[in-house]
Design an enzyme around this catalytic site. Structure first.
Site, PDB file in Angstrom:
ATOM      1  N   CYS A   1       0.811  -1.218   0.000  1.00 18.95           N
ATOM      2  CA  CYS A   1       0.000   0.000   0.000  1.00 18.95           C
ATOM      3  C   CYS A   1       0.845   1.270   0.000  1.00 18.95           C
ATOM      4  O   CYS A   1       0.306   2.358  -0.136  1.00 18.95           O
ATOM      5  CB  CYS A   1      -0.917   0.006   1.228  1.00 18.95           C
TER       6      CYS A   1
ATOM      7  N   CYS B   1      -1.451  -4.950   7.479  1.00 20.65           N
ATOM      8  CA  CYS B   1      -1.149  -3.676   8.133  1.00 20.65           C
ATOM      9  C   CYS B   1      -0.498  -3.909   9.496  1.00 20.65           C
ATOM     10  O   CYS B   1       0.362  -3.136   9.914  1.00 20.65           O
ATOM     11  CB  CYS B   1      -2.417  -2.854   8.323  1.00 20.65           C
TER      12      CYS B   1
HETATM   13 FE1  FES Z   1      -1.246   0.329   4.362  1.00 21.19          FE
HETATM   14 FE2  FES Z   1      -2.879  -0.614   6.170  1.00 21.19          FE
HETATM   15  S1  FES Z   1      -3.360  -0.175   4.112  1.00 21.19           S
HETATM   16  S2  FES Z   1      -0.768  -0.278   6.366  1.00 21.19           S
END
Ligand code: FES
Length: 143
Positions: free
Chosen positions: A34, A103
């Site tokens: 992400c 995450c």
């Molecule tokens: Fe990046 Fe949760 S979406 S750490």
């Protein structure tokens, strides 16, 4: 799966957020899935982590897991902190939705990176003590 009350509470009131000036070690890790970034500071006296703080460009789950992780390692020995897994942090938060498991790996990685930095600053090779930074096995995101 919705977020637990504990996740929401730590997201709304994260503990131990901020930059630390007189740290003993600092670690920064990124999530390639992400693009989020986590930085963790630790202050070590003797073998005890007397203070810890974090800063993140991360999602709510990353904030909540880091907040809980800092609570779980504060006042503990380095050895105890190194045993903290993302699973234990998730359990302490009453779980995370499966898509957000990756995450929680950031917090575990950031603690190990901060401890590695601490040992490196002491002139000690951290690899035999800290080992490799763990990878996320849960979601196959490649962390
Ligand atoms: Fe990046 Fe949760 S979406 S750490």
């Amino acid at each position: 799966m919705a977020y637990s009350e504990k996740v929401m509470e730590h997201f709304a009131n994260p503990r131990n957020v901020g930059e630390m000036q007189d740290y003993s070690g600092v670690g920064e890790v990124g999530n390639p899935k992400c693009g989020d970034i986590m930085r963790m500071y630790i202050k070590v006296e003797g073998d005890i982590i007397t203070d810890v703080s974090f800063m993140t460009f991360g999602c709510g789950a990353a904030i909540a897991t880091s907040s809980m992780a800092t609570e779980l390692i504060k006042g503990k020995t380095i050895g105890e902190a190194l045993k903290l897994t993302n699973k234990a942090v998730m359990e302490a938060l009453d779980g995370l939705p499966p898509v957000k498991v990756h995450c929680s790996v950031l917090a575990e990685q950031a603690i190990k990176a901060a401890v590695s930095d601490y040992y490196t600053r002491q002139g000690i090779d951290p690899t035999p003590i800290v080992g490799s930074i763990p990878e996320c096995e849960e979601c196959g995101c490649g962390l």
